[in-house]
Each structure stands twice: as structure tokens, then as C-alpha cells.
Enzyme design. Sequence first.
Site, PDB file in Angstrom:
ATOM      1  N   THR A 142       0.825  -1.214   0.000  1.00 49.11           N
ATOM      2  CA  THR A 142       0.000   0.000   0.000  1.00 49.11           C
ATOM      3  C   THR A 142       0.854   1.257   0.000  1.00 49.11           C
ATOM      4  OG1 THR A 142      -1.494   1.297   1.414  1.00 49.11           O
ATOM      5  CG2 THR A 142      -0.127  -0.295   2.529  1.00 49.11           C
ATOM      6  N   ASP A 143       0.297   2.322  -0.544  1.00 47.68           N
ATOM      7  CA  ASP A 143       1.027   3.605  -0.499  1.00 47.68           C
ATOM      8  C   ASP A 143       1.100   4.146   0.933  1.00 47.68           C
ATOM      9  OD1 ASP A 143      -1.621   4.422  -0.114  1.00 47.68           O
ATOM     10  OD2 ASP A 143      -1.640   5.855  -1.779  1.00 47.68           O
TER      11      ASP A 143
ATOM     12  N   TYR B  27      -1.755  -0.504  11.067  1.00 43.81           N
ATOM     13  CA  TYR B  27      -1.953  -1.169   9.764  1.00 43.81           C
ATOM     14  C   TYR B  27      -0.779  -0.889   8.829  1.00 43.81           C
ATOM     15  CZ  TYR B  27      -3.430  -1.540   4.888  1.00 43.81           C
ATOM     16  OH  TYR B  27      -3.458  -1.815   3.540  1.00 43.81           O
TER      17      TYR B  27
ATOM     18  N   LYS C  77       2.141  -3.407   7.202  1.00 40.38           N
ATOM     19  CA  LYS C  77       2.375  -3.594   5.761  1.00 40.38           C
ATOM     20  C   LYS C  77       3.822  -3.242   5.413  1.00 40.38           C
ATOM     21  CE  LYS C  77      -0.342  -4.566   2.977  1.00 40.38           C
ATOM     22  NZ  LYS C  77      -0.789  -5.919   2.505  1.00 40.38           N
TER      23      LYS C  77
HETATM   24  P1  NAD Z   1     -10.200  -7.033   2.345  1.00 35.62           P
HETATM   25  O1  NAD Z   1     -10.162  -6.739   3.805  1.00 35.62           O
HETATM   26  O2  NAD Z   1     -11.416  -6.703   1.555  1.00 35.62           O
HETATM   27  O3  NAD Z   1      -9.911  -8.597   2.114  1.00 35.62           O
HETATM   28  C1  NAD Z   1      -8.931  -9.290   2.790  1.00 35.62           C
HETATM   29  C2  NAD Z   1      -9.127 -10.782   2.517  1.00 35.62           C
HETATM   30  O4  NAD Z   1      -8.053 -11.482   3.170  1.00 35.62           O
HETATM   31  C3  NAD Z   1     -10.424 -11.332   3.070  1.00 35.62           C
HETATM   32  O5  NAD Z   1     -11.024 -12.197   2.135  1.00 35.62           O
HETATM   33  C4  NAD Z   1      -9.984 -12.121   4.302  1.00 35.62           C
HETATM   34  O6  NAD Z   1     -10.834 -13.221   4.607  1.00 35.62           O
HETATM   35  C5  NAD Z   1      -8.605 -12.569   3.883  1.00 35.62           C
HETATM   36  N1  NAD Z   1      -7.730 -12.834   5.029  1.00 35.62           N
HETATM   37  C6  NAD Z   1      -7.518 -12.035   6.112  1.00 35.62           C
HETATM   38  N2  NAD Z   1      -6.672 -12.627   6.958  1.00 35.62           N
HETATM   39  C7  NAD Z   1      -6.329 -13.811   6.386  1.00 35.62           C
HETATM   40  C8  NAD Z   1      -5.461 -14.865   6.790  1.00 35.62           C
HETATM   41  N3  NAD Z   1      -4.805 -14.822   7.958  1.00 35.62           N
HETATM   42  N4  NAD Z   1      -5.321 -15.924   5.976  1.00 35.62           N
HETATM   43  C9  NAD Z   1      -6.001 -15.992   4.796  1.00 35.62           C
HETATM   44  N5  NAD Z   1      -6.835 -15.025   4.387  1.00 35.62           N
HETATM   45  C10 NAD Z   1      -6.994 -13.957   5.176  1.00 35.62           C
HETATM   46  O7  NAD Z   1      -8.922  -6.333   1.757  1.00 35.62           O
HETATM   47  P2  NAD Z   1      -8.716  -5.599   0.330  1.00 35.62           P
HETATM   48  O8  NAD Z   1      -9.216  -4.214   0.440  1.00 35.62           O
HETATM   49  O9  NAD Z   1      -9.186  -6.484  -0.741  1.00 35.62           O
HETATM   50  O10 NAD Z   1      -7.106  -5.505   0.308  1.00 35.62           O
HETATM   51  C11 NAD Z   1      -6.341  -6.542  -0.289  1.00 35.62           C
HETATM   52  C12 NAD Z   1      -4.873  -6.207  -0.135  1.00 35.62           C
HETATM   53  O11 NAD Z   1      -4.602  -4.949  -0.749  1.00 35.62           O
HETATM   54  C13 NAD Z   1      -4.403  -6.067   1.317  1.00 35.62           C
HETATM   55  O12 NAD Z   1      -3.130  -6.657   1.427  1.00 35.62           O
HETATM   56  C14 NAD Z   1      -4.343  -4.575   1.548  1.00 35.62           C
HETATM   57  O13 NAD Z   1      -3.355  -4.262   2.514  1.00 35.62           O
HETATM   58  C15 NAD Z   1      -3.965  -4.082   0.165  1.00 35.62           C
HETATM   59  N6  NAD Z   1      -4.409  -2.713  -0.133  1.00 35.62           N
HETATM   60  C16 NAD Z   1      -5.748  -2.411  -0.133  1.00 35.62           C
HETATM   61  C17 NAD Z   1      -6.149  -1.115  -0.467  1.00 35.62           C
HETATM   62  C18 NAD Z   1      -7.603  -0.747  -0.530  1.00 35.62           C
HETATM   63  O14 NAD Z   1      -7.898   0.412  -0.866  1.00 35.62           O
HETATM   64  N7  NAD Z   1      -8.547  -1.619  -0.259  1.00 35.62           N
HETATM   65  C19 NAD Z   1      -5.194  -0.137  -0.775  1.00 35.62           C
HETATM   66  C20 NAD Z   1      -3.842  -0.480  -0.727  1.00 35.62           C
HETATM   67  C21 NAD Z   1      -3.469  -1.781  -0.436  1.00 35.62           C
END
Ligand code: NAD
Length: 339
Positions: A125-126, A153, A157
Site C-alpha cells: 500500500t502507499d 496497519y 504492511k
Molecule cells: P479485504 O479486507 O477486503 O480482504 C482481505 C481478505 O483477506 C479477506 O477475504 C480475508 O478473509 C482474507 N484474510 C484475512 N486474513 C487472512 C489470513 N490470515 N489468511 C487468509 N486469508 C486472510 O482487503 P482488500 O481491500 O481487498 O485488500 C487486499 C490487499 O490490498 C491487502 O493486502 C491490503 O493491505 C492491500 N491494499 C488495499 C487497499 C484498498 O484500498 N482496499 C489499498 C492499498 C493496499
Amino acid sequence: MTIIVTGGAGFIGSNFIFYMLKANPDCRIVCLDKLTYAGNLSTLASVMKKPNFRFVKADICDREAVDRLFAEEKPDVVVNFAAESHVDRSIEDPGIFLETNILGTQVLMDACRKYNVKRFHQVSTDEVYGDLPLDRPDLFFTETTPIHTSSPYSASKASADLLVMAYHRTYGLPVTISRCSNNYGPYQFPEKLIPLMIANALNDKPLPVYGEGLNVRDWLYVEDHCKAIDLILRGGKIGEVYNIGGHNEMRNIDIVKLICKELGKPETLITHVTDRKGHDMRYAIDPTKIHAELGWLPETKFADGIVKTIRWYLANRPWWEEIVSGEYQNYYRKMYETR
Ligand code: NAD
Ligand code: TYD
């Protein structure tokens, strides 16, 4: 080619699975997901019966389960989306963020080493870069911006990113990392700004804007993000970080007003509530590297993407209504009732 996608029952992971099965019909996707509160199996209903798709419920921190899956599937590529992803929850209770986001990443990389996986891609993530001041619109995050985190958080990351680079340097693990800005689009859990505001507005509930709502995020339509990861898997350089985002900066308050306008709801629903602790002011990505090396630029303008997203939430009410009627109510009360 077999790709293990962790966290594929969540927001971005599920969109990535849909994108990959469409764009690369020859690949086999194995989704590994613990199905935490944020994971939703119904999201994957449309691909569940595909012969080149498999779902496995497991925790990325569970070494035995991860090892068993890698032994069975012998994946070529692993894309790690699995994470605890919500800043507000990390402020309430950081422990699980360190476990899943750091230790879980280590477990996956150990399995990648053991089974000679050709690429481990870490979705970061940024937010690892900290934030930028509002009065310096000339500043952007590049891949060389120092890591400087604000929340548990983002610290988790950033720790994972450091570990990924350490596994590359120490063990020669073939890794890539992408650091994207705030995603929005279909299937986002309604604890995050955009789906929360859409769901509340549709239910004529108050729209809780933290502080003045002047914080700026650089919004990335989720499908653009998925395309970028596909490009990095194909042509990204091993051991490199790629920023994904750019050109879609918006203030929170303007987004909430836009949602009111699109849904025909009054702005009087907007309620300013106590600000988030340590709240980052502005995120803004400079996408020069991924554009120059891989030809990627965000294709969806915020004005179009937000309308598509609102329409999706209108057309898929049962998906989010089921979420907001369950355990989510306790979360909402805890986070917002006394705010
Ligand atoms: P989300 O919270 O919607 O989904 C996370 C998924 O991971 C869920 O399906 C959950 O069941 C699964 N999960 C959590 N813990 C787990 C574990 N211990 N073992 C297996 N599965 C597990 O998240 P998202 O928004 O889809 O984000 C996905 C990735 O992108 C993350 O790594 C997040 O840090 C990164 N990210 C997200 C954003 C955003 O805007 N949503 C921005 C930057 C980076
Ligand atoms: P969020 O969607 O949680 O993403 P992030 O914290 O990773 O940027 O929040 C986006 C912005 O919206 C952030 O500045 C916090 C703000 N926000 C609110 O004002 N009210 C809310 O109810 C939520 C969830 C977020």
C-alpha cells in the site's frame, strides 16, 4: 500456469480473480482465504464451478495448511492479498494485523522457497510512505520515498515489505511488490469510506465524516489495479517495487457530497465526527515507473468510476445488505456510536 491468490474472497483479491480468469483463460487460480469478517464466499459464486478455479479455506499463518496446499498445487506464482486491511480496526486492536500481515507473509514466502515458486508478489500500500502535507501539491510518493508509517496497519504492511525484500536479498526469492493507492469498486466491504457512505445514504443514515473531511486520497478503480498487477507478473523486474495509482486525488468531503448528489440524498445527512487518531492528510502516487517500464496508467477517471461503483451497489443490494445486517452492526456501534 497455477497462481495461488491469497485473500481472494475479499475486495481486491476477488476482483483480481475475475480479471485473471477473463484475461488469461489458460491459467488455473487457487484462492486461499481464511474467510475472516472481510472474506465473503458469495462474492466468488460466479467462478466457484469453473474447472480452472479452486477455493481453499485456510489461514496464511497456518504453516501446515499452507505447506499442504503448495505440495498439492505446485504453484508457479503466488499473489498475496490476504491481510487485515482496515486502519480503524488496527487502531482498536493491532495484534491480528502483525500476525496476518507480517507473520502470514513470512509463512507464504517460506513455502515459496521450499517449492521453488517462480514469483511471489506482495500487494502492499502507499500508506507505507506515510502522508504528504496538503499545502505541497507538488509532492508525490515515488518508489524511493522513505518508509514512514502512521498506523499499526501501515506499520504492519511496511514490515512485510521489508521482510519481502530481505527474502529476495538473502535467499534470492523472486519477489515483486506493488504499492497502490485507495481502491474503490464492486465488492468492497462497507467499513471503508465509499461503500460505507453509499450504504448509509441509501438507508438515510448519518454520513460520518472524520474531522473536516479535508483529507485527500488518490482513488484507484479496482480493475485498473488488477491490470497493473497482471502487467507486473508478466514484465515486472524481480526485486522491484511498483507504485500503482495517480491522477485521481479527491477530498473525503467532496466524495461524500458526490455520493449524496448521485443518490438524490440531502447533504444534511453529513455528520462531522471525531477525527481518526494519527489521521494521514494526503496520499498521492507518482506512477512514472510503472508507466515507463510496463506502459500502465490508470484508465478510469474518478468521475466515471464512482458512478459505476454507485450503480453496482444499487444493483447488488443483497450482497451488502446481508453484511450490514449481521455482526457488522456491533462493529458499527463500537466505532461510531460514541464518536
Ligand atoms: P479485504 O479486507 O477486503 O480482504 C482481505 C481478505 O483477506 C479477506 O477475504 C480475508 O478473509 C482474507 N484474510 C484475512 N486474513 C487472512 C489470513 N490470515 N489468511 C487468509 N486469508 C486472510 O482487503 P482488500 O481491500 O481487498 O485488500 C487486499 C490487499 O490490498 C491487502 O493486502 C491490503 O493491505 C492491500 N491494499 C488495499 C487497499 C484498498 O484500498 N482496499 C489499498 C492499498 C493496499
Ligand atoms: P478508508 O476507506 O478507511 O481508507 P484509508 O484509511 O486506508 O485511506 O478511509 C478513507 C478516508 O475516509 C480516510 O481519510 C478516513 C475517511 N473516513 C471517514 O471520514 N469516515 C468513515 O466512516 C471512514 C470509514 C473513513
